[in-house]
Each structure stands twice: as C-alpha cells, then as structure tokens.
Scaffold this active site. Structure first.
Site: not given
Length: 776
Positions: A139-140, A184
C-alpha cells in the site's frame, strides 16, 4: 461515527461534540502530536503545518523527518512530558503510544480532546474526495504511485503516504487546488474503519497483525466496513482470493490483475533487473504498453490498480504510462543503498512472509550471483503466529542471518526470538541460516561472507536498515582499499581475528588486507594516513590477544609475494616479514648454516619477532640481525644496520610506529649433524615445557626476582580457569584456549593472576602478550 477510542472516556465525549473536519481543515489551532517521529505521524504533522496549524510534537527519538519538519515550523520535544501539550487545543497520538503516556494523561485530565492519528486523517480527508489505498502489502508503494500519477495528470492531489517518497518530495502534502485526497489506510489497529472515502483500492487481504486481530475473519470485518463506507468505486485485486471474495459482487467494483476475468488486465510481462514492461487491456481492448522502473511482478500488480483508478478519474492512458515510466520507489521499498560492479546492497521494508517471498524473488531476478539476506523479525506476536510461514519464505536467499525480534512496543513472549525463525528455516531445509542476537553484529556476519557478484538485502520494518547502511559505508572504503593494493591482494570485511591468532580468540578486523608487495604496502600506509584510518599490522598472530570487539580500521597481514621470500647469500639469510621464524632456521640448515636453531621455537613471523625482539633457548632475535628494511609512517622505505638500532628486552621501539618489510640474519657455517642436534634440543624443550594447546605464547614478562611461569606455579594457579580459558598445567606462563574461549575470559584470568601475585608476593606482573582491540 465514534471518533475516539472508548478507553478515553470523557475525552471521547469531548471529541464527539467537536466538528473535527472543520477544526482541522477550516480553522487554525495549536495541536500536539504524541509520537511525531513515526512515519505516519510525521506525515500528519506535515499536513497540519500546511493547513496552517501551530504544531508541536514529542517522541523518544529524532529522525531526518523531524529535522525537516522543524525547519517547516514543528516545535519538537525529545521525550514525552505533560507540560508539552499545555498550549494545545487537540492532542493526536499514534497507535504505538500507550495509554499511560504522560502527555496523553495530562491532555485527558485537562479536558482536551484526544484522538488517534487515523481519526484526524479521516477527518482531513472528508474535506476532499477521498481515495484510500488498503491492503496488507504494497500500500505504501501504491499510494505513492497513485499520488504521482494523479499529480502528473494535473489533478493536484493532496496525499498522505507512510514512508519517505523521493519522487513526491515528501510523504504528505495538502494542495488546496485539487479535489482528491489519496491516503494509505492502516489496517494494523482497526482504524481503517474510520475512513469514509469516495473510492478505495484494495490490494490484498490475509492473516497479519495477529497481535490485534483474533483471526482472518476479524480482519475481513474491518475491510468490509471500509467497503461499505465507500461511496464511489471499489478497485480490487482479482488475483487475491480473499479480496475478490469480499469485493467481486459489490456495486461499482472494478477489478485489476493478471486474470482473464480482470476488468483491467496486465499481460505479456517482461521482467528486467530493476523494472518490468507489460501490456494493459481493459475488458479485452488493448490500452497500450507500460514501462515500470521498479522491480518485481508484485509492483506490476500495484501499477495495474493505479492505472484502473487513474483512468476512471479521467486521466488518459498515455499520461499514466508516461508517469509510471518516471516513478521511483518509496524509501525502504527495494531501495538501492549501494551499487558497484562487484556488489549490490538493497533495503526493503518487507516483514511478512508474503512480502519477503516477493522481495526475494525480485532480488533473485536481478541476476546476481548470490542473494544474502539479513532479517529482523517485527513483533513477537507476528513471529509466533506466522513462524511456519516464515520457514518457507526465504527459499530465494542463499544465506540468511536473522537477528533478534524488533518488539515495536510489545512485551517479549517466552520462547519466541529470532532463533524461532532460524529453527523454522532449518526445519524447512534451508541450506544456510543462522541467528545473531546482537543487531550491531549482523552486518559483520553478512559482510564477511560477501563475494564478488553478491546482492545483500536487509529485510524488516524495524531498524535493520541501519546495519545495511553500516555495511554500505564500509564497502565504499573497502572498494577504495582494493583499488590501492591491486587485484593480487585480498581485502576482506570483518575478518574474524580468531582465525589468525594462535590463541584463537578475537573479534573481527573492520578491514583485513593481505598486500603481497612492498609497493602495495607503502600505498596502503599513505592512503590510510590521508583518510585518517586506524592502521595495525599483524603477522602470524602469536604473542597477541585481540579483544572480542575486534580492531577498528585497517588490519594489514603482509602475506605471500615479497613477504614470503627467503634468500641465502653466503652466511646471511634475508627473510620477508611474513616468513615464519622457524622457516628461517630450516633455511639456514639447508645451507649448512648454524646459530639460528633457537628460532625453531618461535611460533610467529619475522615481522612480529622483530617488533617484540622475540626469544627462545636463551637467545633473542636481534642477536642475529644484520640489518632490517622497513617502511615509515609516510610509506617511505629505509634500511638500517644493527648498530643503528636501539633494542630492549621484548621491545623494539622503531617498529612501534614503523613497519617491517624484511630482515637479514647472520649465521655461521656449521656441520649438519650439529645443527640437527640443536634443532632436536629446541624441539624437545618446547615439547616438554610448552603446551600443545592453543595459546598466545608467554603471557607475562619475567620479573627480575623470579621467572613468571615459576611464580604462577608457586601461587598454585596452574589449571585455574575462567570459562574456557585456562592456565596451562605444563607451563604457568601460558594461558590456553580449551575451545570456545573468549578474549574477555582470557583477560579476566590474566587479571586474576596479576591480583594474586600482587597480594601474595607483592609482585606487579607485566604482560608480554600484546593486547589490542575493543571490548565486545
């Protein structure tokens, strides 16, 4: 929605009465952040500063990010103290902060509203059209990629990402011009349910964060709530079974992946060492080709999700493809820390078995000769819950060194440690896995195993990357040293000096170098002087005790080439500094030259014998020296005859700051039978008076009143021991290593002998053995 945690009690009630969105995005207030140095909290601090708030923060550590934020206006406090939030009208804290934190306690007691990071972030997001990127892994990178593509697509997004993002300039930014806010979403503590975005992009769902969740079902409930609170489109990875099961039947769900059923499908993927090329199709229609300059098939997956989202927001595929070509990784996501023709060092945040497998697969695809991994498990609960999965996650690593668990505020779990992971790896059949409990030693274990063509990978969400940085810094110096001494000389990192001392103890040499020529030795001296590198010369390692912390700087071991030469010219024998002293005696014998037989009893090399004027059988080195050749501290060569040299018992001052290259010894023509008799006499004396076990030779200088060995015997200290270090029963002036002894044990035994001699006989013993290096 309840904005604050239940345990905050009255503080939670005060938050419910507060319009947090208006407070944070339309008004200006003093706000204090507890735990501001964390990647998530530092991003929130950046947003709040850009929104015009007066922001203060506290933490136990400083980072590059807190330094940057202070330049922007953050008032930073190292450590947490109650008075730091006195002026604040809102206190925000991270999930890592415990309830008894003094700033939190003070804030609640004084009636201030107190909220979690995610609650504040969700409130800020509600001022724009929110896009949440969620999932256990990736996700980052995907959030950063989304922010980059939307920015290149001229949508002027605000964004919040949980890591440093070089291509974006910062990990969080508020842009008043744009409609969208990309964030995020953190699922680790259940606060994903705080968000009510317009769109969400879900990458994957599996068992993780089992310190917080009871099982996969509990994790899925949080994701379901996020999905149900999403007002617009749900983008999901069709190739992840759990994600597809939760999303596929939802209204406005759009799939991406490699499956033929995906709405946005990737195909014809061509992997490169540090990137991929692939084609993108939308429901069977080819949109075009994309180039991604971050490695790994998992990142192609991430990019497909971003492509789907960006197209649905109205950005053309051509602009998206151009943006992706320029995209660079977030910090600690397959981040190259050092690269040369010989070595490649990469750092990655991967700490879950799925992430580790993907990252190692990517590392293997670079085509390097070997992949060496240093891994720091993150959280005891994760290590315990996923120990079996970890066992099979490192198949693409040729060697793995695992250190102790990074607790991340967790208390230890009995029986769970880094060794747990190693046990699982070995059970799985991994060919080379080891445990190093001390984090600061990990880079030494990996560095000493390095070979040309290797890739070193640091893995973990804690501070393991610091070990890779230490290795990278030393590699820069090692490569320079290699250039100085040439291809013939060996240059090793962190060479265990226990392999090179006769006592078989000692920590590592930071840089171990074996020059073979006088020229290389001289250039090495000049380089180290110019670079202010500590410099120590070591021969065969006798009469030497290296402490367990090893020796910082350069340790030179003249070996081979010029230093192993022996030449006989009439009655003179010239020998390089690396020649074993006893070899000089046998070279003399071969030429029917006598008077050097006593040298048979000296275990070291010529250089060491000169340095300490070594002796045996009543003779000393300089009694037979004609001349020596040496290099001074500038690397210049000199030759001096014996009559120019000042020599003492077990000490030769000239070589305390200069370096022996060779020596010439004088012998006398002697019958071979006489020479052999003397050699046998020396051998017999050594056999009957000296131990055969591993030792450094004589430990103490002989006092004027009594030989040191006899004194130790009379004190009744023979066979006394500390650990595996023991006073020899054969000779009291020898300490032997019974196997596995440490330098600390030897030093403790030396002090015990000295103290006994002082208290019982009033004698101050001086060590003859040279003691060098740092404690462990």
């Amino acid at each position: 929605m309840k904005l604050a945690s239940k345990e905050l009690g009255a503080a939670a009630d005060r938050v419910e009465s507060l319009d947090l969105q208006r407070f944070l995005t339309q008004e200006r207030h003093p706000i204090h952040l507890v735990g501001v140095a964390g990647s998530g909290m530092s991003g929130l601090a950046a947003l709040l500063i850009e929104l015009g708030h007066t922001v203060s923060g506290s933490d136990k550590v400083t980072t590059m990010e807190t330094d940057r934020l202070q330049r922007l206006g953050l008032r930073f406090h190292e450590q947490h103290r109650p008075e730091q939030a006195d002026a604040a009208e809102l206190v925000v804290f991270s999930s890592a902060i415990k309830n008894d934190n003094p700033v939190l306690v003070s804030g609640r007691d004084s009636g201030k509203p107190v909220v979690r990071r995610a609650e504040a972030l969700a409130a800020i997001m509600r001022a724009k059209r929110g896009i949440v990127i969620a999932g256990m892994h990736g996700k980052t990178t995907t959030s950063a990629m989304t922010g980059h593509v939307l920015r290149e697509g001229e949508l002027h997004p605000s964004y919040y990402v949980g890591a440093e993002i070089p291509i974006l300039g910062t990990n969080a930014h508020w842009d008043a011009r744009g409609e969208y806010f990309v964030a995020e979403g953190d699922e680790s503590d259940g606060t994903l349910r705080c968000f009510h975005p317009e769109h969400c992009l879900i990458l994957n769902i599996e068992e993780e964060h089992l310190d917080f969740y009871s099982d996969l079902s509990a994790i899925e409930k949080v994701f379901v709530q996020l999905i149900e609170q999403t007002s617009g489109k749900i983008f999901y990875n069709i190739d992840d079974a759990n994600t597809a099961r939760l999303c596929a039947t939802r209204k406005d769900a759009i799939s991406f992946g490699f499956s033929d059923k995906a709405d946005y499908r990737g195909a014809d993927v061509k992997s490169r060492a540090f990137g991929s090329d692939f084609c993108v199709y939308f429901r069977g229609r080819k949109l075009g080709e994309a180039v991604l300059n971050v490695p790994g098939p998992h990142n192609v997956h991430n990019a497909l999700g971003v492509i789907a989202l960006a197209i649905e927001l109205g950005i053309s595929f051509e602009k998206i493809a151009a943006s992706l070509r320029k995209f660079e990784h977030a910090r600690r996501r397959f981040e190259i820390k050092y690269e040369s023709e010989r070595f490649l060092l990469v750092d990655d945040y991967a700490h879950h078995p799925t992430e580790i497998r993907a990252t190692l697969k990517t590392a293997r695809a670079t085509g390097r000769k070997r992949v060496l991994a240093m891994f720091q498990p993150h959280r005891y609960s994760r290590t315990k819950a996923l120990r079996g999965e970890f066992g099979g996650a490192f198949d693409d690593a040729d060697r793995v060194v695992v250190t102790e668990v990074y607790p991340a505020s967790e208390a230890p779990i009995p029986g769970i440690s880094g060794q747990t992971i190693v046990d699982e790896l070995l059970k799985h059949g991994h060919r080379s896995a080891s445990y190093q409990a001390r984090l600061e030693h990990v880079h030494c274990h990996i560095g000493n195993a390095l070979d040309i063509g290797d890739l070193v990978l640091s893995l973990g969400a804690g501070n393991i990357h610091e070990q890779l940085s230490a290795l990278a810094a030393d590699l820069v110096i090692a490569e320079k040293l290699k250039a100085v001494v040439g291809k013939e000389a060996d240059v090793c990192l962190y060479e265990p000096l226990s392999k090179h001392t006769t006592l078989r103890v000692g920590g590592p040499a930071q840089f171990w170098i074996e020059p073979q020529t006088e020229k290389a030795f001289a250039e090495l001296i000049r380089f180290c002087r110019a670079e202010n590198l500590p410099f120590f010369v070591m021969g065969r390692g006798s009469n030497l005790l290296v402490r367990d912390g090893g020796i910082r700087g350069v340790v030179v071991h003249p070996f081979g080439g010029d230093f192993d030469k022996i030449e006989v010219n009439g009655c003179e024998i010239s020998a390089g500094a690396g020649v074993k002293v006893r070899e000089v005696a046998y070279a003399a014998r071969a030429a029917n030259l006598g008077g050097l037989e006593w040298m048979e009893g000296i275990p070291g090399a010529v250089g060491g014998a000169l340095r300490m004027n070594a002796g045996a059988m009543g003779s000393q080195t300089f009694e037979n020296v004609v001349r020596i050749r040496y290099l001074d501290s500038q690397g210049n060569a000199h030759v001096k005859d014996r009559n120019e040299l000042e020599v003492f018992y077990r000490r030769f001052p000239l070589l305390e700051n200069n370096f022996a290259i060779s020596a010439t010894f004088r012998a006398e023509p002697t019958e071979r039978a006489t020479i052999d008799n003397r050699l046998r006499e020396s051998q017999e004396k050594r056999r009957t008076t000296q131990p055969i076990a591993k030792s450094a030779g004589c430990i103490f200088k002989n006092p004027n009143s009594i030989p040191a060995g006899k004194l130790v015997d009379e004190l009744g200290l023979k066979n006394s021991r500390v650990g595996n270090a023991r006073v020899s029963e054969v000779h009291g002036n020898f300490i032997v290593n019974d196997g596995g002894a440490t330098a600390a044990e030897v030093l403790e035994l030396i002090e015990k002998i000295k103290a006994t001699a002082r208290s019982k006989r009033g004698i101050e013993l001086e060590t003859e053995v040279e003691i060098v290096g740092d404690p462990a």
